[in-house]
Design an enzyme around this catalytic site. Structure first.
Site, short mmCIF file in Angstrom:
data_model
loop_
_atom_site.label_atom_id
_atom_site.label_comp_id
_atom_site.label_asym_id
_atom_site.label_seq_id
_atom_site.Cartn_x
_atom_site.Cartn_y
_atom_site.Cartn_z
N ASP A 319 0.85 -1.19 0.00
CA ASP A 319 0.00 0.00 0.00
C ASP A 319 0.89 1.25 0.00
O ASP A 319 1.38 1.61 1.05
CB ASP A 319 -0.97 -0.01 1.18
CG ASP A 319 -0.31 -0.35 2.51
OD1 ASP A 319 0.77 -1.00 2.52
OD2 ASP A 319 -0.87 0.00 3.55
N GLU A 503 12.48 1.23 7.63
CA GLU A 503 11.41 0.41 7.05
C GLU A 503 11.67 0.03 5.60
O GLU A 503 11.38 -1.07 5.16
CB GLU A 503 10.10 1.20 7.15
CG GLU A 503 8.89 0.52 6.57
CD GLU A 503 7.70 1.45 6.50
OE1 GLU A 503 6.57 0.94 6.44
OE2 GLU A 503 7.88 2.69 6.50
#
Length: 570
Positions: A319, A503
């Site tokens: 996403d 991340e």
């Protein structure tokens, strides 16, 4: 640990569809403890349903930089009473919405900034982070959106204060590499508990994540635990594996060719494959304003359709990405639910193979044969419908246009990762990945620059691991080494400069975290930590392990995957 009788309890699916369809129902409190996933427990409602117009008004007022902040806020009293007070006060002169929120809610605390000891190697830094990222939420406040879990768990870090499904597998790889098998077992137990409680593993342990799952890595978690505990792990979690499979395949028995139902698709030739799906078609509570803006930007489509596709992309883990869009520069053209993803179906192939292995371990040869037959049928469907013969790589199938999509993404490596690819096709995928996705800092997610975080120039730790292991499965060791070495160098250079792992990474160079998406770059970071440890032990021999990335590139990887190749690789 959860008693086996609780793990094996057979639970009915909750009345989640009605509660999560957007209807404001009378709130029924639930026991905010992880003691027993009883079938009498009501499915807790997400904050947008609990708080109705108040939630909408707070999010639209943009009181907080991150929309997830209010989604994670805890009501200090019964939400119905707070909502009644709000309706009474909001039109009064001098009403202050932020003050009302501060009085009636406990906001999530900002995490204390972790300052690592000076001079740590990469391995020492990661090992020191495990306790920092560990949480225990056996009990939560009555109206908290956080769902309790019986055992401790490791969170990704940053704004991600809860456990996430597919993140956790890659985190577990690192925990196992560090010798923390107790933590691996605890996290597997938590996911087994969630399957018993909700009928599936939600995106994360929040009420607003209950309407969807994420890439199904539970079978991989069980296989990992079985490396330590043997077949006992397979036998113990067989009921939960079966329930997860039932969740993904729900409704398949009534489908006619050319039809879809929730997560399952039957193509015109009768092939059965799967797609991502969210049970709700409203804005995501954690990204409320952003989703509303996206829907408004494309008035030619029903807003509910866009919301469902945004949510389903969140279920995919990607996403967002051009992979799901008609126009890579326009998020509102997203149509996740009309796409059959190659990576999802590779993962479900693995689930079917693990179910076969677990059934055999439990002594049920007939059931094992049935799951093997399902896996073989899926493998044939992947080869038939998810291979782009013109381009020479695995890709997604477009239900709307009834054809294979042309875009190359890192998802093309998943059939190799699960040993479901034909040998000649694996060689072609390796060549394509090397030519189009391999960058100085690792494997790019796609070659498209859309501004979304699951596109170029970003590279993500889990996709590096899937690629490296998948390539090794088929003897493509040189490309596997390039992916591993380049990504590790990127991680090391970034750590040297910033003293943290992040991340995602910009793979167009080395030493820079990634960008794009809905929120700032997060550090921590669970799956990067796990993959980095595994890769460090791949490039350095067991007799001489390395704590940081060596200055010179090794000639070869020191270890090979332990999976047994399927018939497809013979």
């Amino acid at each position: 640990m959860i008693p086996p009788e609780i793990r094996r309890s057979v639970l009915l699916q909750k009345a989640i569809k009605l509660a999560l369809a957007g209807t404001l129902l009378t709130f029924a409190s639930f026991s905010a403890t992880a003691a027993d996933p009883s079938s009498d427990t009501e499915t807790p409602q997400p904050p947008d349903i609990l708080l109705g117009p108040l939630f909408n008004d707070v999010q639209n007022a943009k009181l907080f930089p991150d929309q997830k902040t209010f989604a994670d806020a805890i009501p200090n009293s019964d939400p119905l009473m707070i909502l009644a007070d709000y309706r009474m006060q909001r039109n009064q002169s001098g009403f202050d919405l932020r003050h009302f929120v501060d009085v009636n809610f406990t906001l999530p605390k900002a995490g204390e900034k972790y300052v690592p000891p000076a001079g740590q190697s990469l391995r020492e830094h990661i090992d020191g982070l495990w306790p920092v990222l560990t949480r225990s939420t056996k009990n939560v406040e009555k109206w908290d959106s956080l769902l309790p879990l019986p055992e401790s768990y490791v969170v990704p870090g940053g704004r991600f204060r809860e456990i996430y499904y597919w993140d956790s597998y890659f985190t577990m790889l690192g925990l196992a590499e560090s010798g923390h098998w107790d933590k691996v077992a605890d996290m597997v137990a938590n996911f087994g508990y969630e399957i018993d409680a909700w009928g599936h593993i939600p995106n994360g342990n929040r009420t607003y994540y209950l309407s969807r799952s994420q890439p199904p890595f539970f079978a991989f978690m069980i296989e990992l635990l079985a490396q330590h505990e043997g077949d006992d792990a397979l036998k113990e979690y067989l009921p939960q594996l079966q329930k997860e499979y039932a969740y993904w395949m729900e409704g398949v028995e009534t489908l006619q060719p050319g039809q879809q139902n929730q997560r399952v698709v039957k193509l015109e030739d009768g092939s059965v494959l799967n797609r991502y799906w969210d049970d709700r078609d409203t804005p995501r509570p954690e990204s409320w304003v952003e989703d509303i803006a996206t829907a408004k930007s494309n008035p030619n489509r029903p807003a509910t359709e866009i919301y469902r596709d945004l949510r389903s992309a969140a279920a995919s883990g990607w996403d967002f990405s051009s992979r799901w869009m008609d126009n890579p520069q326009q998020l509102s053209t997203i149509r996740t639910t009309t796409i059959v993803p190659v990576d999802l179906n590779a993962l479900l192939y693995q689930l079917e193979k693990t179910l076969a292995r677990a059934s055999a371990a439990a002594g049920d040869r007939a059931e094992a044969s049935q799951y093997d037959a399902l896996a073989n049928a899926r493998q044939k469907a992947i080869e038939m419908h998810l291979w782009n013969n013109k381009e020479g790589w695995y890709a997604d199938y477009d239900l709307q246009n009834n054809k294979i999509r042309d875009q190359l993404t890192a998802a093309a490596l998943f059939p190799l990762y699960v040993n479901a690819a034909a040998k000649d096709r694996a060689v072609k995928v390796a060549a394509a990945a090397q030519a189009h996705l391999l960058q100085p800092g690792g494997l790019a997610t796609t070659s498209v620059k859309s501004g979304q975080q699951w596109d170029a120039p970003n590279g993500w730790a889990p996709l590096q691991w899937v690629a490296a292991e998948g390539l090794q499965n088929y003897g493509q060791d040189d490309v596997a080494m390039e992916v591993t070495w380049r990504f590790l160098t990127n991680v090391q250079h970034t750590y040297d400069r910033e003293k943290k792992l992040v991340e995602k990474y910009d793979v167009s160079s080395t030493g820079t975290g990634g960008g794009g998406g809905e929120y700032p770059l997060q550090d921590g970071f669970g799956w990067t930590n796990g993959v980095t440890l595994k890769m460090l032990d791949l490039i350095c021999p067991q007799e001489k392990p390395c704590d940081s990335v060596p200055s010179t590139r090794p000639a070869s990887l020191s270890a090979t995957p332990t999976k047994t190749p399927s018939a497809a690789t013979q």
